[in-house]
Design a protein around this motif. Structure first.
Motif, PDB file in Angstrom:
ATOM      1  N   GLY A  65       0.820  -1.184  -0.035  1.00  0.00           N
ATOM      2  CA  GLY A  65      -0.057  -0.005  -0.027  1.00  0.00           C
ATOM      3  C   GLY A  65       0.724   1.393   0.127  1.00  0.00           C
ATOM      4  O   GLY A  65       0.550   2.418   0.633  1.00  0.00           O
ATOM      5  N   CYS A  66       1.963   1.171  -0.639  1.00  0.00           N
ATOM      6  CA  CYS A  66       2.832   2.404  -0.639  1.00  0.00           C
ATOM      7  C   CYS A  66       2.267   3.376  -1.498  1.00  0.00           C
ATOM      8  O   CYS A  66       2.803   4.557  -1.511  1.00  0.00           O
ATOM      9  CB  CYS A  66       4.530   1.988  -1.033  1.00  0.00           C
ATOM     10  N   ASN A  67       1.396   3.214  -2.550  1.00  0.00           N
ATOM     11  CA  ASN A  67       0.768   3.975  -3.444  1.00  0.00           C
ATOM     12  C   ASN A  67       1.744   4.574  -4.556  1.00  0.00           C
ATOM     13  O   ASN A  67       1.625   5.555  -5.082  1.00  0.00           O
ATOM     14  CB  ASN A  67       0.200   5.255  -2.725  1.00  0.00           C
ATOM     15  N   THR A  68       2.933   4.100  -4.587  1.00  0.00           N
ATOM     16  CA  THR A  68       4.009   4.475  -5.718  1.00  0.00           C
ATOM     17  C   THR A  68       3.318   4.193  -6.990  1.00  0.00           C
ATOM     18  O   THR A  68       3.257   5.018  -8.028  1.00  0.00           O
ATOM     19  CB  THR A  68       5.227   3.633  -5.708  1.00  0.00           C
ATOM     20  N   CYS A  69       2.583   2.914  -7.231  1.00  0.00           N
ATOM     21  CA  CYS A  69       1.809   2.513  -8.383  1.00  0.00           C
ATOM     22  C   CYS A  69       0.929   3.971  -8.676  1.00  0.00           C
ATOM     23  O   CYS A  69       0.949   4.409 -10.135  1.00  0.00           O
ATOM     24  CB  CYS A  69       1.239   1.592  -8.270  1.00  0.00           C
TER      25      CYS A  69
ATOM     26  N   TYR B 148      15.580  10.836   2.833  1.00  0.00           N
ATOM     27  CA  TYR B 148      14.923   9.550   2.592  1.00  0.00           C
ATOM     28  C   TYR B 148      13.423   9.880   2.862  1.00  0.00           C
ATOM     29  O   TYR B 148      13.209  10.022   3.993  1.00  0.00           O
ATOM     30  CB  TYR B 148      15.352   8.481   3.191  1.00  0.00           C
ATOM     31  N   TYR B 149      12.447   9.741   1.788  1.00  0.00           N
ATOM     32  CA  TYR B 149      11.174  10.133   2.247  1.00  0.00           C
ATOM     33  C   TYR B 149      10.364   8.751   2.059  1.00  0.00           C
ATOM     34  O   TYR B 149       8.960   8.874   2.500  1.00  0.00           O
ATOM     35  CB  TYR B 149      10.236  11.129   0.988  1.00  0.00           C
ATOM     36  N   GLY B 150      10.847   7.569   1.574  1.00  0.00           N
ATOM     37  CA  GLY B 150      10.146   6.393   1.551  1.00  0.00           C
ATOM     38  C   GLY B 150       8.935   6.726   0.617  1.00  0.00           C
ATOM     39  O   GLY B 150       8.922   7.507  -0.384  1.00  0.00           O
ATOM     40  N   CYS B 151       7.762   6.096   1.420  1.00  0.00           N
ATOM     41  CA  CYS B 151       6.280   6.242   0.577  1.00  0.00           C
ATOM     42  C   CYS B 151       5.657   7.508   0.785  1.00  0.00           C
ATOM     43  O   CYS B 151       4.603   7.775   0.238  1.00  0.00           O
ATOM     44  CB  CYS B 151       5.681   4.842   0.464  1.00  0.00           C
ATOM     45  N   MET B 152       6.234   8.298   1.758  1.00  0.00           N
ATOM     46  CA  MET B 152       5.456   9.254   2.337  1.00  0.00           C
ATOM     47  C   MET B 152       4.689  10.318   1.423  1.00  0.00           C
ATOM     48  O   MET B 152       3.432  10.945   1.464  1.00  0.00           O
ATOM     49  CB  MET B 152       5.810   9.884   3.668  1.00  0.00           C
ATOM     50  N   ARG B 153       5.532  10.446   0.254  1.00  0.00           N
ATOM     51  CA  ARG B 153       5.054  11.535  -0.672  1.00  0.00           C
ATOM     52  C   ARG B 153       3.959  10.916  -1.747  1.00  0.00           C
ATOM     53  O   ARG B 153       3.533  11.738  -2.698  1.00  0.00           O
ATOM     54  CB  ARG B 153       6.115  12.343  -1.407  1.00  0.00           C
ATOM     55  N   LYS B 186      15.332   8.182  -2.975  1.00  0.00           N
ATOM     56  CA  LYS B 186      14.798   8.887  -2.075  1.00  0.00           C
ATOM     57  C   LYS B 186      13.259   8.605  -1.641  1.00  0.00           C
ATOM     58  O   LYS B 186      12.463   8.910  -0.665  1.00  0.00           O
ATOM     59  CB  LYS B 186      14.787  10.469  -2.163  1.00  0.00           C
ATOM     60  N   SER B 187      12.520   8.226  -2.875  1.00  0.00           N
ATOM     61  CA  SER B 187      11.201   7.869  -2.421  1.00  0.00           C
ATOM     62  C   SER B 187      10.866   6.339  -2.724  1.00  0.00           C
ATOM     63  O   SER B 187       9.786   5.864  -3.078  1.00  0.00           O
ATOM     64  CB  SER B 187      10.207   8.531  -3.451  1.00  0.00           C
ATOM     65  N   THR B 188      11.965   5.429  -2.379  1.00  0.00           N
ATOM     66  CA  THR B 188      11.617   3.844  -2.420  1.00  0.00           C
ATOM     67  C   THR B 188      10.947   3.639  -1.256  1.00  0.00           C
ATOM     68  O   THR B 188      11.652   3.643  -0.259  1.00  0.00           O
ATOM     69  CB  THR B 188      13.062   3.446  -2.776  1.00  0.00           C
ATOM     70  N   ALA B 224      12.125  10.684   7.557  1.00  0.00           N
ATOM     71  CA  ALA B 224      11.091  11.515   8.179  1.00  0.00           C
ATOM     72  C   ALA B 224       9.945  10.644   8.622  1.00  0.00           C
ATOM     73  O   ALA B 224       8.796  11.041   8.852  1.00  0.00           O
ATOM     74  CB  ALA B 224      10.466  12.766   7.571  1.00  0.00           C
ATOM     75  N   CYS B 225      10.415   9.364   8.746  1.00  0.00           N
ATOM     76  CA  CYS B 225       9.393   8.361   9.182  1.00  0.00           C
ATOM     77  C   CYS B 225      10.091   7.397   9.920  1.00  0.00           C
ATOM     78  O   CYS B 225      11.062   6.769   9.707  1.00  0.00           O
ATOM     79  CB  CYS B 225       8.609   7.720   7.817  1.00  0.00           C
ATOM     80  N   SER B 226       9.346   7.103  11.238  1.00  0.00           N
ATOM     81  CA  SER B 226       9.767   6.095  12.126  1.00  0.00           C
ATOM     82  C   SER B 226      10.046   4.574  11.675  1.00  0.00           C
ATOM     83  O   SER B 226      10.903   4.003  12.161  1.00  0.00           O
ATOM     84  CB  SER B 226       9.315   6.342  13.458  1.00  0.00           C
ATOM     85  N   MET B 227       8.947   4.358  10.770  1.00  0.00           N
ATOM     86  CA  MET B 227       9.083   2.948  10.348  1.00  0.00           C
ATOM     87  C   MET B 227      10.459   2.712   9.666  1.00  0.00           C
ATOM     88  O   MET B 227      10.901   1.695   9.506  1.00  0.00           O
ATOM     89  CB  MET B 227       7.837   2.602   9.632  1.00  0.00           C
ATOM     90  N   CYS B 228      10.278   3.777   8.380  1.00  0.00           N
ATOM     91  CA  CYS B 228      11.490   3.701   7.518  1.00  0.00           C
ATOM     92  C   CYS B 228      12.881   3.581   8.213  1.00  0.00           C
ATOM     93  O   CYS B 228      13.708   2.835   7.892  1.00  0.00           O
ATOM     94  CB  CYS B 228      11.695   5.053   6.689  1.00  0.00           C
ATOM     95  N   HIS B 229      12.813   4.317   9.441  1.00  0.00           N
ATOM     96  CA  HIS B 229      14.183   4.516  10.382  1.00  0.00           C
ATOM     97  C   HIS B 229      14.482   3.077  10.716  1.00  0.00           C
ATOM     98  O   HIS B 229      15.724   2.528  10.737  1.00  0.00           O
ATOM     99  CB  HIS B 229      14.011   5.342  11.299  1.00  0.00           C
TER     100      HIS B 229
END
Ligand code: SF4
Ligand code: SF4
Lengths: 175, 281
Positions: A65-69, B148-153, B186-188, B224-229
């Motif tokens: 559910g990361c919504n990248t797609c 690193y933003y992960g999926c947040m954006r 940065k957004s992986t 900026a996400c504790s789960m990513c961290h």
């Protein structure tokens, strides 16, 4: 089994016919290599009526559910929501679960929320590892986390268990 | 803390009170510096994380809504630290707001008025709004950071017009005297629950991501996400690892507060040698 399409059509911002199979979703998905079918193919199965293929694929279960797609999708199709509808349909209709361990993990998290209001990480990990008969794979890192006080024995503080139980009971999610 | 601090209502989420207490502590110091005191929402429950919406849509909504029902009417804003909690709460608030049937359902279930006007503020947005108030007392001394933003954006389609999380780490790090790299990851997404269920695959992804940052000369990763961290710290098995910081830790570090040693000792990858080398502690 067609009622999954009804369910999707009932979500007013989902329109499967908008998908033009451009594959932008799949190109963005970081976990496509562990999925049985790439995300766009599941959408295609739904468009063409190959329900059994969509419902038995592990793809919706691998999806985090990361919504990248959907962020990449030129038609803004909510792919991870479609995958949630598929999983819920599989569970409610007691169909075979393509990824039992992932289902088990989610159940452990929800059990923890039901029991404590918040996630008791140590207990979730322990129960999950116990069920998967794999207690030792993360033992070193687990111990380190415990010593660094990142995992706690004590359950979280929370005073509204009754209200939370009612929420869970008003919605039957279990298989 | 300043005496006339403005109180701000705060939703920490499960990680900040357990695995990421260093995130909570540094965030508090940072907010105090800006003239706010955090007031934790009483008796909040888990937002449901990826697990609730994976198994049951309505359960996920109700878990998020219960939290909204706890906000007293005199508050018009709720600050949310974790990006996942933010999206879950925002999503529930948005679809309820749009439907009179759902609003009625809310009022019946929780016996409270639906907080229609409540603003849900993710931490990055909060930092953006207060950027001009940051008065660093020291510089990052050229520390090179992979943001690193992960999926947040990746906001879900329904919320595209509602939410815009600014790519703020870069500009703030620059203001604080550090440098950032441009890198492909940065957004992986970090993999969230797959880190528990498919550790080997996630290890591969995380190692590649960290290696890319190393190859591009980064000295640390800031998220900026504790789960990513946690995932980055847990799953990196490279011989040469990079220290991973919470954005809030970096923000508080340059304010010259001396409480940071407590947090840095909690890290699974020791950041202290790097910070010493950079003259930051
Ligand atoms: S990106 Fe959107 S339109 Fe393109 S294949 Fe995927 S779902 Fe279909
Ligand atoms: S939401 Fe699911 S399908 Fe989409 S990119 Fe993320 S993991 Fe892949």
């Amino acid at each position: 089994m067609n009622n999954i399409i009804d369910k999707l059509n009932n979500l007013d911002h989902i329109n499967l016919s908008l998908c033009m199979q451009c594959i932008s979703c799949t190109n963005g998905c970081p976990f496509v290599h562990i999925m049985e079918h790439p995300p766009h193919q599941i959408i295609r199965f739904l468009q063409l009526g190959f329900m059994d293929k969509a419902l038995s694929s592990n793809t919706p279960w691998i999806c985090v559910g990361c919504n990248t797609c959907s962020y990449n999708c030129p038609m803004a199709i909510d792919i991870s929501l479609i995958f949630d509808v598929i999983k819920e349909h599989v569970i409610k209709n007691k169909l075979p679960i393509p990824e039992p361990s992932i289902f088990e993990f989610h159940k452990q998290v929800l059990n923890s929320i039901k029991k404590y209001g918040r996630v008791h990480k140590l207990e979730v990990m322990f129960n999950f590892k116990l069920k998967s008969k794999d207690l030792f794979s993360d033992i070193t890192i687990g111990l380190k986390m415990f010593l660094k006080k990142k995992l706690h024995l004590r359950p979280p503080n929370f005073d509204s268990i009754k209200q939370l139980k009612e929420i869970f009971e008003s919605i039957k999610y279990e298989k | 803390m300043k005496n006339n601090a403005k109180q701000i209502l705060f939703f920490p989420g499960c990680s900040l009170i357990t695995s990421a207490q260093e995130n909570y502590k540094s965030l508090k110091i940072f907010c105090n510096h800006l003239g706010y005191s955090l007031r934790e929402l009483d008796n909040w429950n888990c937002c449901g994380t990826s697990s609730a919406h994976s198994l049951n849509h309505n359960l996920a909504i109700d878990l998020a809504l219960r939290n909204l029902s706890l906000v007293a009417p005199n508050y018009n804003e709720l600050l949310i630290a974790c990006p996942t909690c933010f999206i879950r709460l925002k999503y529930a608030h948005f679809i309820t707001k749009k439907s009179t049937t759902r609003i009625k359902g809310f009022e019946k279930k929780f016996g409270k008025k639906f907080p229609l006007k409540l603003r849900l503020t993710p931490f990055l947005e909060f930092v953006r709004k207060n950027k001009n108030k940051i008065k660093p007392s020291r510089s990052l001394n050229g520390l090179i950071v992979a943001p690193y933003y992960g999926c947040m954006r990746n906001v879900p389609p329904l919320l595209l017009k509602e939410v815009n999380l600014p790519p703020l780490i870069e500009s703030v790090i620059k203001i604080l005297g550090g440098e950032t790299i441009i890198w492909p990851n940065k957004s992986t997404c970090c993999g969230t629950f797959l880190s528990a269920v498919r550790p080997r695959q996630i290890t591969k992804i995380i190692n590649q991501l960290v290696q890319n940052a190393i190859d591009l000369k980064a000295q640390s990763i800031v998220c900026a996400c504790s789960m990513c961290h946690l995932t980055l710290e847990m799953r990196c098995t490279l011989e040469e690892k990079l220290p991973i910081f919470h954005f809030s830790e970096i923000l508080s570090l340059v304010l010259g507060e001396n409480k940071h040693i407590d947090w840095f000792n909690r890290h699974l990858i020791n950041p202290i040698p790097l910070l010493k080398q950079k003259g930051l502690i």
